[in-house]
Scaffold this active site. Structure first.
Site, mmCIF file in Angstrom:
data_model
loop_
_atom_site.group_PDB
_atom_site.id
_atom_site.type_symbol
_atom_site.label_atom_id
_atom_site.label_comp_id
_atom_site.label_asym_id
_atom_site.label_seq_id
_atom_site.Cartn_x
_atom_site.Cartn_y
_atom_site.Cartn_z
ATOM 1 N N LYS A 12 10.291 -12.080 -1.679
ATOM 2 C CA LYS A 12 8.874 -12.388 -1.470
ATOM 3 C C LYS A 12 8.737 -13.896 -1.423
ATOM 4 C CE LYS A 12 4.828 -10.278 -1.192
ATOM 5 N NZ LYS A 12 4.461 -8.945 -0.669
ATOM 6 N N GLY A 51 3.926 -10.566 6.515
ATOM 7 C CA GLY A 51 2.643 -11.041 5.987
ATOM 8 C C GLY A 51 2.341 -10.480 4.609
ATOM 9 N N ASP A 52 1.314 -11.017 4.004
ATOM 10 C CA ASP A 52 0.743 -10.517 2.747
ATOM 11 C C ASP A 52 -0.643 -11.162 2.682
ATOM 12 O OD1 ASP A 52 1.591 -9.037 0.057
ATOM 13 O OD2 ASP A 52 0.510 -10.807 -0.591
ATOM 14 N N LYS A 83 10.363 -0.888 -4.143
ATOM 15 C CA LYS A 83 9.624 -0.336 -3.000
ATOM 16 C C LYS A 83 10.566 -0.123 -1.815
ATOM 17 C CE LYS A 83 5.963 -2.620 -2.302
ATOM 18 N NZ LYS A 83 4.778 -3.411 -1.935
ATOM 19 N N LYS A 107 13.808 -8.570 2.077
ATOM 20 C CA LYS A 107 12.662 -8.282 2.939
ATOM 21 C C LYS A 107 11.426 -8.253 2.074
ATOM 22 C CE LYS A 107 10.765 -6.731 6.797
ATOM 23 N NZ LYS A 107 9.899 -7.909 6.710
ATOM 24 N N ASN A 134 -6.254 -6.553 5.543
ATOM 25 C CA ASN A 134 -5.423 -5.672 6.360
ATOM 26 C C ASN A 134 -5.246 -4.282 5.731
ATOM 27 O OD1 ASN A 134 -2.258 -4.772 6.633
ATOM 28 N ND2 ASN A 134 -3.224 -5.259 8.574
#
Ligand code: NDP
Length: 458
Positions: free
Chosen positions: A135, A174-175, A123, A99, A250
């Site tokens: 990622k 998202g990133d 994390k 994830k 964001n």
């Protein structure tokens, strides 16, 4: 980097670091992230050296399970064919499906993808939820592209990526450069190719098609929940403090919103060109309109608030950090704060730093802050609210339900309080004091290490 403490050295650790440097020579960001974690684990490694060495634990921990790199051809509005490179790094799946977000930015390369995926493993462990770390992204630059071009790129990207993801395999989100619009196009293409409505394959979705309330706000809000806990554990209160925030995407926007709700005064925000300083406190509605609606530059703020000041970035200290504040929230990108910037911030009396972005402080800056008793909320703990709420979105998708904003926000708050407590407990146990970055690494690592050892040599 010794995290301010004289320690016994682990021969195994030094050997592993040497091998990693050798094997990943040009991957500066990846090596930086690995060293930050591994050095802080040294006391634990010394305690369990035999077991970790015989399991080749650190070698396996720092080698991604899989890296996929692929061609992304797409046609722009003028009919020109463009080619970008796409990535997905599936770093560690021992706790759950991979994830982690997708980043679309011209700076994306394998080193940046690997550092982000490595950080994500720790994390995700801290959230206490069953998610592994991954990622992905592309060196595609979404700036100045039409909606049609963004869609064309996202469809081509997903046409390759879909082979490697799935709601029980790998769940992107998202990133930088990937927000609600991009997730929509990516999800549409996945659904079309698969001919199935597998809502849990992506998170950060729109509310009409399986998204979760409070996901958009989660990273920024979570950062402030962590900050509140950290301040209060050290005798401070956020109410009445001044705050500066780097970035206006964001994470930055919702960090600003929650700071204001908690009674702080946000006086500066930035983008990659420069920052605005508003001594009366930032008007967030104007920022949201500029960034979320118009997708314009932050300088536009002056059109609505002529009394504000715009400072262009020049030199190696981003303008936003030249403004004095009690609390500084780097929410833009990696290595935004180097040693020189850290020295400036300490001299101007900063009390706390909250890492909203991933790895926004260099290792030297982290060490300098801690040596100077500045409270530092480390990214892998403090910005974990985003991925935690993504996991809550996955839960809602699997049980086909929809929780209220208040329900999700309350769960997020509990998760962040719990993450802070884990960091503090681990820091206390290993006599690291206010070194919460080390506490975060140790707490996250313990769970991953047990899961990896239990699952054998894979
Ligand atoms: P956005 O794309 O929404 O916003 C990014 C912001 O950072 C923009 O203001 C952008 O300015 C600025 N920025 C980006 N690159 C640079 C750069 N090289 N130099 C200076 N400024 C830059 O991204 P997010 O807010 O989603 O992400 C911000 C950070 O938070 C990243 O480090 C990300 O990995 C991390 N993060 C995000 C999570 C999420 O849920 N979104 C979760 C956890 C971490 P400009 O518009 O000028 O490029």
């Amino acid at each position: 980097m010794n995290y301010c403490l004289e320690r016994k050295k682990s021969a195994y650790l030094e050997e592993v670091i040497r091998k990693i440097e050798d094997k990943n020579k040009n991957e500066v960001e990846f090596i930086q992230a690995v060293k930050e974690v591994l050095y802080s684990l040294e006391p634990l490694i010394i305690k369990n050296e035999e077991e970790y060495r015989s399991n080749a634990l650190l070698e396996r921990l720092t080698e991604p399970e899989r890296i996929v790199s692929f061609r992304v051809p797409w046609v722009d509005s003028k009919g020109k064919i463009n080619v970008n490179r796409g990535y997905r790094v599936q770093f560690n799946g021992s706790i759950g499906p991979y994830k982690g977000g997708l980043r679309f930015h011209p700076s994306v390369n394998q080193s940046i993808m690997k550092f982000l995926a490595f950080e994500q493993v720790f994390k995700n462990s801290l959230t206490g939820l069953p998610i592994g770390g991954g990622k992905g992204g592309s060196d595609f630059n979404p700036k100045d592209k039409t909606d049609f071009e963004i869609m064309s790129f996202c469809q081509s990207f997903m046409t390759e990526l879909y082979k490697y993801i799935g709601q029980d395999t790998d769940v992107p989100a998202g990133d930088i450069g990937v927000g609600g619009r991009e997730i929509g196009y990516l999800f549409g293409q996945y659904r079309r190719i698969r001919n199935a409505y597998e809502a849990g394959v992506l998170t950060g979705k729109g509310l009409e098609y399986g998204g979760s309330l409070a996901r958009k706000e989660a990273t920024g809000y979570g950062l402030l929940y962590f900050m509140r806990e950290m301040l209060s554990a050290n005798g401070h209160d956020i109410n009445g403090k001044t705050v500066t925030i780097s970035g206006s995407g964001n994470v930055a926007i919702y960090a600003c919103e929650k700071s204001q709700q908690m009674g702080a005064k946000v006086i500066a925000m930035s983008d990659s060109s420069g920052c605005i300083y508003d001594e009366n406190g930032i008007n967030l509605e104007i920022i949201k309109d500029i960034k979320e609606v118009k997708r314009a530059r932050i300088k536009e703020y002056l059109k609505s608030v002529p009394s504000a000041v715009y400072k262009e970035n020049d030199g190696d200290i981003p303008a936003v950090y030249t403004i004095k504040a009690d609390i500084v929230l780097p929410c833009a990108t990696q290595n935004d704060i180097n040693l020189k910037t850290a020295q400036l911030l300490v001299n101007s009396g900063v009390i706390a730093i909250g890492e909203g972005a991933n790895m926004p402080c260099s290792n030297e800056a982290i060490e300098y802050f801690i040596e100077n008793n500045v409270l530092l909320a480390p990214a892998k703990a403090a910005n974990a609210g985003g991925v935690a709420t993504s996991a809550l979105e996955m839960s809602q998708n699997s049980i086909r339900t929809f929780w209220s904003f208040e329900e999700v926000d309350k769960k997020l708050e509990n998760i962040m309080v719990n993450i802070f407590n884990q960091c503090k407990q681990a820091a206390d146990e290993f006599e690291y004091g206010i070194n919460y970055p080390a506490g975060a690494n140790i707490a996250a690592f313990k769970k991953i290490a047990s899961a990896m050892i239990a699952q054998g040599v894979i």
